[in-house]
Every structure is written in structure tokens, then in C-alpha cells.
Enzyme design. Structure first.
Site, PDB file in Angstrom:
ATOM      1  N   ASP A   1       0.850  -8.605  14.525  1.00 47.56           N
ATOM      2  CA  ASP A   1       0.585  -7.614  13.476  1.00 47.56           C
ATOM      3  C   ASP A   1      -0.656  -6.802  13.826  1.00 47.56           C
ATOM      4  O   ASP A   1      -1.758  -7.339  13.967  1.00 47.56           O
ATOM      5  CB  ASP A   1       0.386  -8.336  12.138  1.00 47.56           C
ATOM      6  CG  ASP A   1       0.387  -7.399  10.948  1.00 47.56           C
ATOM      7  OD1 ASP A   1       0.200  -6.190  11.131  1.00 47.56           O
ATOM      8  OD2 ASP A   1       0.558  -7.905   9.814  1.00 47.56           O
TER       9      ASP A   1
ATOM     10  N   TYR B   1       0.836  -1.199   0.000  1.00 48.50           N
ATOM     11  CA  TYR B   1       0.000   0.000   0.000  1.00 48.50           C
ATOM     12  C   TYR B   1       0.877   1.258   0.000  1.00 48.50           C
ATOM     13  O   TYR B   1       1.800   1.390   0.808  1.00 48.50           O
ATOM     14  CB  TYR B   1      -0.882  -0.017   1.233  1.00 48.50           C
ATOM     15  CG  TYR B   1      -1.986   1.023   1.287  1.00 48.50           C
ATOM     16  CD1 TYR B   1      -3.117   0.900   0.489  1.00 48.50           C
ATOM     17  CD2 TYR B   1      -1.922   2.097   2.164  1.00 48.50           C
ATOM     18  CE1 TYR B   1      -4.145   1.813   0.560  1.00 48.50           C
ATOM     19  CE2 TYR B   1      -2.949   3.025   2.249  1.00 48.50           C
ATOM     20  CZ  TYR B   1      -4.062   2.883   1.446  1.00 48.50           C
ATOM     21  OH  TYR B   1      -5.081   3.801   1.527  1.00 48.50           O
TER      22      TYR B   1
ATOM     23  N   SER C   1       1.454  -7.710   2.366  1.00 45.49           N
ATOM     24  CA  SER C   1       0.506  -6.687   2.801  1.00 45.49           C
ATOM     25  C   SER C   1      -0.534  -6.450   1.702  1.00 45.49           C
ATOM     26  O   SER C   1      -1.224  -7.379   1.302  1.00 45.49           O
ATOM     27  CB  SER C   1       1.255  -5.413   3.184  1.00 45.49           C
ATOM     28  OG  SER C   1       0.410  -4.519   3.869  1.00 45.49           O
TER      29      SER C   1
ATOM     30  N   HIS D   1       3.859  -6.492  11.661  1.00 43.96           N
ATOM     31  CA  HIS D   1       3.616  -6.454  10.224  1.00 43.96           C
ATOM     32  C   HIS D   1       4.866  -6.781   9.415  1.00 43.96           C
ATOM     33  O   HIS D   1       4.766  -7.125   8.241  1.00 43.96           O
ATOM     34  CB  HIS D   1       3.069  -5.081   9.830  1.00 43.96           C
ATOM     35  CG  HIS D   1       2.402  -5.057   8.491  1.00 43.96           C
ATOM     36  ND1 HIS D   1       1.403  -5.935   8.133  1.00 43.96           N
ATOM     37  CD2 HIS D   1       2.608  -4.265   7.389  1.00 43.96           C
ATOM     38  CE1 HIS D   1       0.997  -5.679   6.895  1.00 43.96           C
ATOM     39  NE2 HIS D   1       1.727  -4.690   6.423  1.00 43.96           N
TER      40      HIS D   1
END
Length: 332
Positions: free
Chosen positions: A271, A92, A185, A308
Site C-alpha cells: 500500500d 476519503y 482507509s 491499498h
């Protein structure tokens, strides 16, 4: 999100019923058929780099709406034989960057295509693919066009991702029937979407996937990108029903249920960006609706003390070894 909220035993059992619109398959069949009406390759030209062991090309292919989407195509220098391919999707707010930034898959012996994210570059990495389609929604990519699934940014981005597989199959030196997809992700969520839409992939590798079990994810974390959906709804309270409806067309759990390729998952158990519970929702449903008597091979790697960032280089080594067993690279 407290660590205790996602014990390993709890995650292994988590298989929620995610809302899925009745016309989910028709929606995506029509979307992809419209994109397929345009020839996929637009331009391919050599890209000089300082990496003597790799060759790179600047690729432009036709994505959603025929829009030009940029990508880097990289392969081991001097290898003449056709190679299995890895199509990679970025996270992202990232773009494709520069051609020397992600050499892992090409160094491992694969033909590698790295797709740019339309309209997203500039937050975490450089890119040069615009998203020319405007629609009502919030200021962040995850909220662009969020009031209608046909206007939604991820309808366009997922279509681009499917077209990237078609593009790599049209490039010289690629074994068309040996193509895998990989992402982390947002890239991991996109890879799952492609796995549910492209029936003849050889493998899918997804780490800390975004876009999974999205209604639950928005409830679990305030961090972006999910937190951006909550912030949009905090102002546009009347839009909640429309938002959930739009998100139901891009939820990774629905795509995972339709997948047929062997799959390699990874999550950090702490995460708070893409909660591990939501990745397990996709993992536990993976291949459940593909109509095959035997579900596809899949495995999950959990890093109990990581967020993450997941397993980082340790996980990449596991990915390389797993993909090497499923889709052996070139020997040269």
C-alpha cells in the site's frame, strides 16, 4: 514506497512513539461534551429501495456543532427482534451514496448505519452533508482548518463519528450494548478514533487506516491524502509547526492506545496510499493505555502482494466471520 521497506518482521516490531499533546484527553472530552448537549436524532424516515430483503431509512442526526449529518440505516426486512449494530465510516472523498450501495452488513443480519462524510462528497462518491465551518487552510479536506486543532476538519468528522454511535443506539430495533464500528482507509482511521473515544464498543474493524502515525506517513508517500499535506507545506513553509501540532490531536495511534474493544485489522503490504507501517503503528500500540490488566483481543491480516485495495472480498469474508464470532448477528 519500495516493497522491501516494509518486510513483515519489520512491521511486527514497528511501535513508534507518536507525539501526543498533554491536553489530548481534555481536548476530546470537551469537544464531545459540547456535542452531547444537543439531542442526537433529528429525523428518521423510511427510504424506498428496490431491495426486497432489506428495509432502509434516511437518518439525520446532530453532529459537531449540532450540524445535521446524513446517514442510511438499513436492516433485514421482516426481522422484529433488536439487532446488534454496525456503524460504518466511508473513505476519503466519499459520501454515503445511495442506500443500496453497501448491503453487506445488513444482509449478514446486522442493523447497519452508514455515515455521510461532511463536505467531502463528489470526489469518489455522492453525499449530501455540508461542512459549514470555514478556517484558514488548504483546498483539500485533510488541510481544511489545519492551522489550529479546534478548527480542523477532522475534529468535526471524528465528533460526527462518535455521534453516529449515539444515533444508532437511539434508533428502534438496535441492541444498544452491542455496537461495532467499521471502516476502510479514512473510514478505518475514523473507526480507530471512535474506538479510542467510546469505551463500550463491542468491536472495531479497520482496514488500511488513514490518519495513523501521520508525520511518518507524510514522509513515506506523495500520494493523496498524505501528499496533500506535503503540498500544502511546500507552499506554506512557515506553517509546519502548527500543522504537526494539529495532526497530533487526530493521530490514530493515540486513539488506538486508548481503545478497549476487540479489533480486526487488515493491510496491503504494498500500500502506497496508507503505508502499512503506519497501520502497524496503531496495531502494535492498540489498547496499551486503556488501564486494563489484559489487553483487548486484536488480530492483523496482511496481504503481501496487494496495495491499498488490500484483501478485497477475501478480507470482507474474514471480517464477517470474525465479527460473527465476537458479535453474532440475527439468526433470522
Amino acid at each position: 514506497m519500495p516493497h522491501s521497506a516494509s518486510t513483515f518482521d519489520d512491521l511486527q516490531r514497528y511501535a513508534p512513539e507518536v507525539a501526543e499533546p498533554d491536553d489530548f484527553d481534555e481536548f476530546w472530552q470537551d469537544t464531545l461534551a459540547e456535542a452531547a448537549a444537543v439531542p442526537v436524532l433529528v429525523d428518521v424516515r423510511p427510504e424506498p429501495t428496490d431491495l426486497r430483503l432489506l428495509d432502509s431509512w434516511d437518518v439525520t442526526f446532530a453532529g459537531f456543532g449540532g450540524d445535521p449529518v446524513r446517514a442510511w440505516y438499513t436492516r433485514p426486512a421482516g426481522v422484529r427482534e433488536p439487532l446488534p449494530a454496525v456503524v460504518e465510516y466511508a473513505g476519503y472523498g466519499r459520501g454515503r451514496g445511495l442506500p443500496h450501495e453497501r448491503p453487506t452488513w445488513a444482509v449478514a443480519g446486522y442493523a447497519h448505519l452508514l455515515m455521510d462524510n461532511r463536505g467531502q462528497a463528489g470526489q469518489h462518491g455522492a453525499g449530501d452533508t455540508p461542512d459549514p465551518h470555514g478556517a484558514p487552510g488548504g483546498p483539500w479536506p485533510v488541510t481544511w482548518g489545519i492551522l489550529d486543532p479546534r478548527d480542523y476538519h477532522y475534529r468535526r468528522l471524528i465528533t460526527d463519528a462518535v455521534r453516529a454511535v449515539e444515533a444508532v443506539r437511539a434508533l428502534p430495533g438496535v441492541e444498544r450494548d452491542r455496537v461495532s464500528v467499521v471502516g476502510n482507509s479514512q473510514g478505518g482511521g475514523i473507526a480507530l478514533a471512535v474506538a479510542g473515544l467510546v469505551e463500550d464498543l463491542s468491536a472495531v474493524l479497520t482496514t488500511a487506516p488513514f490518519l495513523c502515525d501521520m508525520r511518518r506517513a507524510v514522509a513515506l508517500t506523495d500520494l493523496a491524502p498524505y501528499g496533500e499535506i506535503a503540498r500544502y507545506l511546500a507552499v506554506h513553509r512557515e506553517a509546519e509547526e502548527a500543522v504537526w501540532r494539529t495532526l497530533s490531536y487526530v493521530d490514530g495511534v493515540s486513539f488506538a492506545r486508548r481503545a478497549t474493544a476487540p479489533a480486526h485489522f487488515g493491510v496491503g503490504q504494498r500500500d502506497t496510499v496508507c503505508p502499512p507501517r503506519t497501520a502497524f503503528a496503531a496495531y502494535n500500540h492498540y489498547g496499551a493505555a486503556n488501564g486494563r490488566p489484559v489487553p483487548p483481543e486484536r488480530e492483523m491480516h496482511v496481504y503481501p502482494f496487494n496495495g491499498h485495495e488490500g484483501g478485497e472480498a477475501v478480507h470482507v469474508r474474514r471480517q464477517l466471520r470474525w465479527l460473527g464470532s465476537v458479535l453474532p448477528p440475527a439468526r433470522a
